[in-house]
Design a protein around this motif. Structure first.
Motif, PDB file in Angstrom:
ATOM      1  N   SER A  59       7.066 -75.419 -44.535  1.00 51.51           N
ATOM      2  CA  SER A  59       6.672 -75.594 -43.153  1.00 51.51           C
ATOM      3  C   SER A  59       5.969 -76.935 -42.957  1.00 51.51           C
ATOM      4  N   SER A  60       6.153 -77.487 -41.784  1.00 56.54           N
ATOM      5  CA  SER A  60       5.505 -78.751 -41.435  1.00 56.54           C
ATOM      6  C   SER A  60       4.038 -78.501 -41.109  1.00 56.54           C
ATOM      7  N   PRO A  61       3.218 -79.509 -41.304  1.00 54.05           N
ATOM      8  CA  PRO A  61       1.814 -79.358 -40.915  1.00 54.05           C
ATOM      9  C   PRO A  61       1.685 -79.271 -39.399  1.00 54.05           C
ATOM     10  N   HIS A  62       0.606 -78.713 -38.937  1.00 55.70           N
ATOM     11  CA  HIS A  62       0.359 -78.613 -37.504  1.00 55.70           C
ATOM     12  C   HIS A  62       0.034 -80.008 -36.972  1.00 55.70           C
ATOM     13  N   PRO A  63       0.535 -80.375 -35.788  1.00 57.26           N
ATOM     14  CA  PRO A  63       0.291 -81.720 -35.265  1.00 57.26           C
ATOM     15  C   PRO A  63      -1.178 -82.024 -34.969  1.00 57.26           C
ATOM     16  N   ALA A  64      -2.006 -81.023 -34.847  1.00 60.91           N
ATOM     17  CA  ALA A  64      -3.438 -81.277 -34.630  1.00 60.91           C
ATOM     18  C   ALA A  64      -4.054 -81.996 -35.824  1.00 60.91           C
ATOM     19  N   THR A  65      -3.379 -81.946 -36.971  1.00 66.29           N
ATOM     20  CA  THR A  65      -3.908 -82.589 -38.179  1.00 66.29           C
ATOM     21  C   THR A  65      -3.485 -84.056 -38.301  1.00 66.29           C
ATOM     22  N   ALA A  66      -2.753 -84.572 -37.321  1.00 63.41           N
ATOM     23  CA  ALA A  66      -2.272 -85.965 -37.376  1.00 63.41           C
ATOM     24  C   ALA A  66      -3.433 -86.946 -37.379  1.00 63.41           C
ATOM     25  N   ARG A  67      -3.215 -88.067 -38.060  1.00 61.01           N
ATOM     26  CA  ARG A  67      -4.223 -89.131 -38.149  1.00 61.01           C
ATOM     27  C   ARG A  67      -3.888 -90.329 -37.286  1.00 61.01           C
ATOM     28  N   ALA A  68      -2.592 -90.487 -36.929  1.00 61.87           N
ATOM     29  CA  ALA A  68      -2.175 -91.672 -36.176  1.00 61.87           C
ATOM     30  C   ALA A  68      -0.830 -91.401 -35.502  1.00 61.87           C
ATOM     31  N   PHE A  69      -0.452 -92.332 -34.640  1.00 63.13           N
ATOM     32  CA  PHE A  69       0.845 -92.299 -33.972  1.00 63.13           C
ATOM     33  C   PHE A  69       1.644 -93.535 -34.353  1.00 63.13           C
ATOM     34  N   ASP A  70       2.950 -93.383 -34.387  1.00 66.80           N
ATOM     35  CA  ASP A  70       3.876 -94.478 -34.650  1.00 66.80           C
ATOM     36  C   ASP A  70       4.342 -95.017 -33.302  1.00 66.80           C
ATOM     37  N   TRP A  71       4.104 -96.311 -33.063  1.00 62.59           N
ATOM     38  CA  TRP A  71       4.495 -96.954 -31.810  1.00 62.59           C
ATOM     39  C   TRP A  71       5.413 -98.132 -32.069  1.00 62.59           C
ATOM     40  N   ASP A  72       6.451 -98.262 -31.245  1.00 58.71           N
ATOM     41  CA  ASP A  72       7.285 -99.460 -31.231  1.00 58.71           C
ATOM     42  C   ASP A  72       7.760 -99.650 -29.797  1.00 58.71           C
ATOM     43  N   GLU A  73       8.524-100.720 -29.569  1.00 61.05           N
ATOM     44  CA  GLU A  73       8.919-101.033 -28.193  1.00 61.05           C
ATOM     45  C   GLU A  73       9.765 -99.934 -27.553  1.00 61.05           C
ATOM     46  N   HIS A  74      10.464 -99.129 -28.342  1.00 62.68           N
ATOM     47  CA  HIS A  74      11.348 -98.101 -27.788  1.00 62.68           C
ATOM     48  C   HIS A  74      10.570 -96.924 -27.217  1.00 62.68           C
ATOM     49  N   ASN A  75       9.672 -96.343 -28.006  1.00 62.48           N
ATOM     50  CA  ASN A  75       8.949 -95.192 -27.458  1.00 62.48           C
ATOM     51  C   ASN A  75       7.904 -95.627 -26.432  1.00 62.48           C
ATOM     52  N   VAL A  76       7.338 -96.820 -26.576  1.00 64.24           N
ATOM     53  CA  VAL A  76       6.388 -97.318 -25.577  1.00 64.24           C
ATOM     54  C   VAL A  76       7.100 -97.498 -24.234  1.00 64.24           C
ATOM     55  N   ALA A  77       8.276 -98.124 -24.244  1.00 64.08           N
ATOM     56  CA  ALA A  77       9.019 -98.362 -23.002  1.00 64.08           C
ATOM     57  C   ALA A  77       9.448 -97.049 -22.344  1.00 64.08           C
ATOM     58  N   LYS A  78       9.882 -96.104 -23.140  1.00 57.87           N
ATOM     59  CA  LYS A  78      10.324 -94.813 -22.580  1.00 57.87           C
ATOM     60  C   LYS A  78       9.169 -94.092 -21.900  1.00 57.87           C
ATOM     61  N   LEU A  79       8.015 -94.077 -22.537  1.00 58.62           N
ATOM     62  CA  LEU A  79       6.847 -93.422 -21.936  1.00 58.62           C
ATOM     63  C   LEU A  79       6.351 -94.190 -20.712  1.00 58.62           C
ATOM     64  N   GLU A  80       6.384 -95.515 -20.769  1.00 59.42           N
ATOM     65  CA  GLU A  80       5.913 -96.322 -19.636  1.00 59.42           C
ATOM     66  C   GLU A  80       6.743 -96.080 -18.387  1.00 59.42           C
ATOM     67  N   LYS A  81       8.016 -95.730 -18.531  1.00 65.01           N
ATOM     68  CA  LYS A  81       8.853 -95.399 -17.374  1.00 65.01           C
ATOM     69  C   LYS A  81       8.294 -94.198 -16.621  1.00 65.01           C
ATOM     70  N   ARG A  82       7.507 -93.400 -17.302  1.00 65.61           N
ATOM     71  CA  ARG A  82       6.903 -92.212 -16.684  1.00 65.61           C
ATOM     72  C   ARG A  82       5.406 -92.392 -16.436  1.00 65.61           C
ATOM     73  N   GLY A  83       4.955 -93.631 -16.547  1.00 62.85           N
ATOM     74  CA  GLY A  83       3.553 -93.924 -16.257  1.00 62.85           C
ATOM     75  C   GLY A  83       2.589 -93.495 -17.343  1.00 62.85           C
ATOM     76  N   ILE A  84       3.080 -93.377 -18.587  1.00 60.65           N
ATOM     77  CA  ILE A  84       2.248 -92.937 -19.712  1.00 60.65           C
ATOM     78  C   ILE A  84       2.187 -94.069 -20.730  1.00 60.65           C
ATOM     79  N   ARG A  85       0.988 -94.427 -21.152  1.00 57.78           N
ATOM     80  CA  ARG A  85       0.790 -95.499 -22.127  1.00 57.78           C
ATOM     81  C   ARG A  85       0.339 -94.904 -23.463  1.00 57.78           C
ATOM     82  N   PRO A  86       0.487 -95.664 -24.552  1.00 64.90           N
ATOM     83  CA  PRO A  86       0.077 -95.140 -25.860  1.00 64.90           C
ATOM     84  C   PRO A  86      -1.360 -94.612 -25.883  1.00 64.90           C
ATOM     85  N   HIS A  87      -2.293 -95.320 -25.248  1.00 59.98           N
ATOM     86  CA  HIS A  87      -3.674 -94.823 -25.298  1.00 59.98           C
ATOM     87  C   HIS A  87      -3.835 -93.509 -24.531  1.00 59.98           C
ATOM     88  N   ASP A  88      -2.950 -93.224 -23.545  1.00 57.09           N
ATOM     89  CA  ASP A  88      -2.983 -91.933 -22.861  1.00 57.09           C
ATOM     90  C   ASP A  88      -2.583 -90.812 -23.822  1.00 57.09           C
TER      91      ASP A  88
END
Length: 90
Positions: free
Chosen positions: A5-34
């Motif tokens: 089984s995968s660990p629960h996401p509450a145990t995450a230490r960081a997020f992986d960001w690149d131009e693709h997921n940042v741009a996709k979220l920004e289209k919906r008004g959501i930024r990485p710091h959000d």
């Protein structure tokens, strides 16, 4: 072969960001710091539908009080790094 089984996401230490997921979220008004604020503000987690790319939904509020749903998956389970791949306002 037994599936571990995968660990629960509450145990995450960081997020992986690149131009693709940042741009996709920004289209919906959501930024990485959000997304990172939601993670730090004690969100609820729900397993996503089996056919969807995101394996978990992270549901909570950013620091501005907006209620967000963020589709996430493990980028690196060992290093506890999540990747946000979609999101919307609840």
């Amino acid at each position: 072969m037994a599936r571990t089984s995968s660990p629960h996401p509450a145990t995450a230490r960081a997020f992986d960001w690149d131009e693709h997921n940042v741009a996709k979220l920004e289209k919906r008004g959501i930024r990485p710091h959000d997304v990172e604020a939601v993670h730090g503000n004690n969100p609820r987690y729900r397993r996503n539908k089996r056919t969807a790319t995101a394996t978990w939904l992270m549901i909570g509020r950013d620091d501005g009080g907006r209620s967000l749903v963020i589709g996430i998956l493990w980028r690196d389970e060992n290093d506890r790094i999540l990747r946000a791949i979609t999101g919307w306002h609840e």
